[in-house]
Design a protein around this motif. Sequence first.
Motif, PDB file in Angstrom:
ATOM      1  N   VAL A 124       0.850  -1.188   0.000  1.00  0.00           N
ATOM      2  CA  VAL A 124       0.000   0.000   0.000  1.00  0.00           C
ATOM      3  C   VAL A 124       0.889   1.243   0.000  1.00  0.00           C
ATOM      4  CG1 VAL A 124      -1.757   1.309   1.254  1.00  0.00           C
ATOM      5  CG2 VAL A 124      -1.860  -1.195   1.192  1.00  0.00           C
ATOM      6  N   ARG A 125       0.601   2.166  -0.900  1.00  0.00           N
ATOM      7  CA  ARG A 125       1.349   3.412  -0.989  1.00  0.00           C
ATOM      8  C   ARG A 125       0.378   4.560  -1.265  1.00  0.00           C
ATOM      9  NH1 ARG A 125       4.520   0.305   0.651  1.00  0.00           N
ATOM     10  NH2 ARG A 125       6.684  -0.086   0.015  1.00  0.00           N
ATOM     11  N   TYR A 126       0.903   5.780  -1.157  1.00  0.00           N
ATOM     12  CA  TYR A 126       0.150   6.981  -1.500  1.00  0.00           C
ATOM     13  C   TYR A 126       0.829   7.650  -2.691  1.00  0.00           C
ATOM     14  CZ  TYR A 126      -1.892   6.297   3.120  1.00  0.00           C
ATOM     15  OH  TYR A 126      -2.542   5.752   4.201  1.00  0.00           O
ATOM     16  N   GLY A 127       0.035   8.241  -3.569  1.00  0.00           N
ATOM     17  CA  GLY A 127       0.613   8.896  -4.731  1.00  0.00           C
ATOM     18  C   GLY A 127      -0.404   9.761  -5.449  1.00  0.00           C
ATOM     19  N   TRP A 128       0.053  10.398  -6.532  1.00  0.00           N
ATOM     20  CA  TRP A 128      -0.838  11.283  -7.280  1.00  0.00           C
ATOM     21  C   TRP A 128      -0.884  10.961  -8.776  1.00  0.00           C
ATOM     22  CZ3 TRP A 128       2.014  13.592 -11.010  1.00  0.00           C
ATOM     23  CH2 TRP A 128       3.384  13.810 -10.760  1.00  0.00           C
ATOM     24  N   GLY A 129      -0.075  10.008  -9.238  1.00  0.00           N
ATOM     25  CA  GLY A 129      -0.037   9.739 -10.675  1.00  0.00           C
ATOM     26  C   GLY A 129       0.054   8.265 -10.992  1.00  0.00           C
ATOM     27  N   GLU A 130      -0.276   7.936 -12.240  1.00  0.00           N
ATOM     28  CA  GLU A 130      -0.170   6.568 -12.737  1.00  0.00           C
ATOM     29  C   GLU A 130       1.207   6.350 -13.346  1.00  0.00           C
ATOM     30  OE1 GLU A 130      -3.415   6.175 -15.474  1.00  0.00           O
ATOM     31  OE2 GLU A 130      -4.912   6.003 -13.873  1.00  0.00           O
TER      32      GLU A 130
END
Length: 204
Positions: A124-130
Motif C-alpha cells: 500500500v502506498r500513497y501517490g498522485w499519478g499513474e
Amino acid sequence: AGGEHEASAAKIIIPTSLANAVADVQSLESRFYLRRRLVVGNEARLLKAEEAATLPLLTGQPPTHEWRLYVRPWVPPGRREAALTAARTEWARLLRTITLHLHPSYAPQQQVTLSLSEAEAGIVRYGWGEFPVRLELVFWDTQRNKPVEHVHQLRLSHVHGHGQTMQPGAEHILDVDLDRHTELKPLEEQEEDDDSQASWLRPE
C-alpha cells in the motif's frame, strides 16, 4: 546431467482479459513447458483533502490517492477455496520472490522484494499519478527457469468519489510457461501441504 542443464527463459505470455480466462490452462501447455497463471492488479481510493494534508509530498505535490498493488494465484471460477489453497502451495514451491520496481519518486523504497504470500496481501502506498510498475519474478529452480520480468500499469483514473474502501483500478492475467522438468522447493515440514497437490509438475 542436472548440473549441465542450461536455464531457459520462463516465457511470459501476453496477458489476456480476465473475462476470457476460463479456458483450461493445462490445455495450452506443450511437451516442453507447463503453464501457470497469476493475477496482477491494483486498487485505489481517492483521498480526502484533510487526509492528503497529513502525508508527505511526492516530488513537490501532495498525494491524491491511496493504492494497493497485489499479485495472486489465478484459480478457475467456481472452485475458489480448495483450488486457491492448492495454487498457493504450488506457487510457494515454484516462486522464490517477486520484486516490484516503483516510480523513482518513491526512493529509497522504490524497490520492494516480497514472497508470494506478501505479494498477495499487496503493498500500500500513497501517490498522485499513474506509472508502470516493473515486476521481476525469481524462481527456486534457477537452473531451469530464468527470472521473468513483466510490467503492470498502475491505474488510478477509474476511481471516483471519496471513500474508505479501495475500488478496482486495473487487473489482468499473467501467464508464465515453466520448464516441464522444474524441481519444486521441498515442503520443509509444511504439515498442511499435500505433495499430491504438485503432481501436475512431475514429468511423465
